[in-house]
Scaffold this active site. Structure first.
Site, PDB file in Angstrom:
ATOM      1  N   HIS A  22      16.481  86.255 -71.460  1.00 29.70           N
ATOM      2  CA  HIS A  22      15.472  87.263 -71.767  1.00 29.70           C
ATOM      3  C   HIS A  22      15.406  88.296 -70.645  1.00 29.70           C
ATOM      4  O   HIS A  22      15.331  87.943 -69.477  1.00 29.70           O
ATOM      5  CB  HIS A  22      14.104  86.595 -71.953  1.00 29.70           C
ATOM      6  CG  HIS A  22      12.994  87.578 -72.128  1.00 29.70           C
ATOM      7  ND1 HIS A  22      11.876  87.556 -71.344  1.00 29.70           N
ATOM      8  CD2 HIS A  22      12.844  88.616 -72.982  1.00 29.70           C
ATOM      9  CE1 HIS A  22      11.072  88.540 -71.715  1.00 29.70           C
ATOM     10  NE2 HIS A  22      11.647  89.187 -72.708  1.00 29.70           N
ATOM     11  N   ASP A  30      31.010 104.027 -73.845  1.00 32.11           N
ATOM     12  CA  ASP A  30      32.021 104.819 -74.541  1.00 32.11           C
ATOM     13  C   ASP A  30      33.309 104.879 -73.719  1.00 32.11           C
ATOM     14  O   ASP A  30      33.365 104.384 -72.584  1.00 32.11           O
ATOM     15  CB  ASP A  30      31.479 106.202 -74.902  1.00 32.11           C
ATOM     16  CG  ASP A  30      31.161 107.097 -73.709  1.00 32.11           C
ATOM     17  OD1 ASP A  30      31.857 107.030 -72.673  1.00 32.11           O
ATOM     18  OD2 ASP A  30      30.216 107.904 -73.825  1.00 32.11           O
ATOM     19  N   ASP A  64      14.221  93.273 -76.509  1.00 35.97           N
ATOM     20  CA  ASP A  64      13.018  92.815 -75.812  1.00 35.97           C
ATOM     21  C   ASP A  64      11.767  93.472 -76.391  1.00 35.97           C
ATOM     22  O   ASP A  64      11.625  94.697 -76.360  1.00 35.97           O
ATOM     23  CB  ASP A  64      13.146  93.137 -74.330  1.00 35.97           C
ATOM     24  CG  ASP A  64      12.123  92.426 -73.477  1.00 35.97           C
ATOM     25  OD1 ASP A  64      11.101  91.944 -74.007  1.00 35.97           O
ATOM     26  OD2 ASP A  64      12.345  92.337 -72.254  1.00 35.97           O
ATOM     27  N   MET A  74      21.968 107.884 -72.010  1.00 33.92           N
ATOM     28  CA  MET A  74      22.206 108.842 -70.937  1.00 33.92           C
ATOM     29  C   MET A  74      21.922 110.255 -71.441  1.00 33.92           C
ATOM     30  O   MET A  74      22.500 110.679 -72.441  1.00 33.92           O
ATOM     31  CB  MET A  74      23.658 108.748 -70.462  1.00 33.92           C
ATOM     32  CG  MET A  74      23.976 109.636 -69.291  1.00 33.92           C
ATOM     33  SD  MET A  74      25.749 109.677 -68.892  1.00 33.92           S
ATOM     34  CE  MET A  74      26.059 107.979 -68.448  1.00 33.92           C
ATOM     35  N   TYR A 107      23.919 105.230 -64.445  1.00 35.34           N
ATOM     36  CA  TYR A 107      25.015 104.533 -63.761  1.00 35.34           C
ATOM     37  C   TYR A 107      24.494 103.407 -62.871  1.00 35.34           C
ATOM     38  O   TYR A 107      25.044 102.309 -62.854  1.00 35.34           O
ATOM     39  CB  TYR A 107      25.827 105.506 -62.899  1.00 35.34           C
ATOM     40  CG  TYR A 107      26.734 106.442 -63.650  1.00 35.34           C
ATOM     41  CD1 TYR A 107      27.161 106.187 -64.949  1.00 35.34           C
ATOM     42  CD2 TYR A 107      27.181 107.614 -63.051  1.00 35.34           C
ATOM     43  CE1 TYR A 107      27.996 107.071 -65.618  1.00 35.34           C
ATOM     44  CE2 TYR A 107      28.027 108.497 -63.712  1.00 35.34           C
ATOM     45  CZ  TYR A 107      28.430 108.211 -64.990  1.00 35.34           C
ATOM     46  OH  TYR A 107      29.264 109.073 -65.644  1.00 35.34           O
ATOM     47  N   TYR A 125      28.469 111.009 -74.648  1.00 37.16           N
ATOM     48  CA  TYR A 125      27.115 110.516 -74.383  1.00 37.16           C
ATOM     49  C   TYR A 125      26.735 109.384 -75.345  1.00 37.16           C
ATOM     50  O   TYR A 125      25.610 109.304 -75.829  1.00 37.16           O
ATOM     51  CB  TYR A 125      26.094 111.657 -74.443  1.00 37.16           C
ATOM     52  CG  TYR A 125      26.253 112.639 -73.302  1.00 37.16           C
ATOM     53  CD1 TYR A 125      25.687 112.372 -72.062  1.00 37.16           C
ATOM     54  CD2 TYR A 125      26.989 113.803 -73.455  1.00 37.16           C
ATOM     55  CE1 TYR A 125      25.841 113.259 -71.006  1.00 37.16           C
ATOM     56  CE2 TYR A 125      27.150 114.702 -72.407  1.00 37.16           C
ATOM     57  CZ  TYR A 125      26.571 114.424 -71.186  1.00 37.16           C
ATOM     58  OH  TYR A 125      26.731 115.306 -70.137  1.00 37.16           O
ATOM     59  N   ASN A 127      26.956 106.091 -74.572  1.00 41.52           N
ATOM     60  CA  ASN A 127      26.606 104.868 -73.835  1.00 41.52           C
ATOM     61  C   ASN A 127      25.186 104.435 -74.167  1.00 41.52           C
ATOM     62  O   ASN A 127      24.291 105.267 -74.288  1.00 41.52           O
ATOM     63  CB  ASN A 127      26.704 105.128 -72.330  1.00 41.52           C
ATOM     64  CG  ASN A 127      28.026 105.725 -71.953  1.00 41.52           C
ATOM     65  OD1 ASN A 127      29.071 105.111 -72.151  1.00 41.52           O
ATOM     66  ND2 ASN A 127      28.005 106.929 -71.423  1.00 41.52           N
TER      67      ASN A 127
END
Length: 137
Positions: A22, A30, A64, A74, A107, A125, A127
C-alpha cells in the site's frame, strides 16, 4: 499460463505488482523517459502502449483511496506545442483526479518509485505514476 491474468503483463511485472505494498508507486514510462537511469527496478515492456498496460495493471490492484490524487502526470514544458490527448484516456481508465507535476519533480518522484515500466509508448508526455491502494478482496 494462468487464467484471468491479462496476457500483456509479463511474469516479471506480475512479480513486482505482487511485491508492492500500500502506497508504493510504479511508473509507466513512455519511450522517451530515462527509465534505466532513474529506476531502482526496471521492467521492459517494449512494443506495448501505456493505456493497455494501465488497464491490465488496474485489473490487479486498486489505486490508493487514502490520497486525493493517486496518480501523477508530467506537465508539458513551456514552449512545447503539445496537447497530450493520451491524458484523456488515462482519466477514463483510472477514473481519478491525476496530479500534474513539473518535469524535474516528476523525475525525482520516479527515482523513488518501487519500479519503472519502460514501454514502447510513442505519445509525448505519456508518463504516469500510480500509487497502489489497499487490496481488500
Amino acid at each position: 499460463m494462468l487464467k484471468g491474468i491479462p496476457s500483456i503483463l509479463s511474469p516479471e511485472l506480475l512479480k513486482v505488482l505482487a511485491e508492492m505494498g500500500h502506497s508504493d508507486e510504479i511508473v509507466l514510462a513512455d519511450g522517451n523517459f530515462p527509465a534505466a537511469s532513474h529506476s531502482q527496478k526496471l521492467i521492459r515492456c517494449d512494443g506495448h502502449d501505456i493505456p493497455d498496460i494501465l488497464e491490465a495493471v488496474l485489473e490487479l490492484f486498486p489505486l490508493d483511496s487514502y490520497v486525493e490524487q493517486p496518480g501523477a502526470l508530467m506537465k508539458v514544458e513551456s514552449g512545447d506545442n503539445v496537447t497530450p490527448t493520451i491524458w484523456e484516456d488515462y482519466k477514463k481508465i483510472t477514473k481519478v483526479d491525476l496530479e500534474m507535476m513539473d518535469r524535474f519533480d516528476f523525475y525525482e518522484r520516479a527515482k523513488k518509485a518501487y519500479a519503472i515500466v519502460a514501454t514502447g509508448e510513442r505519445a509525448l508526455y505519456a508518463n504516469i505514476i500510480l500509487k497502489k491502494g489497499v487490496v481488500s478482496e
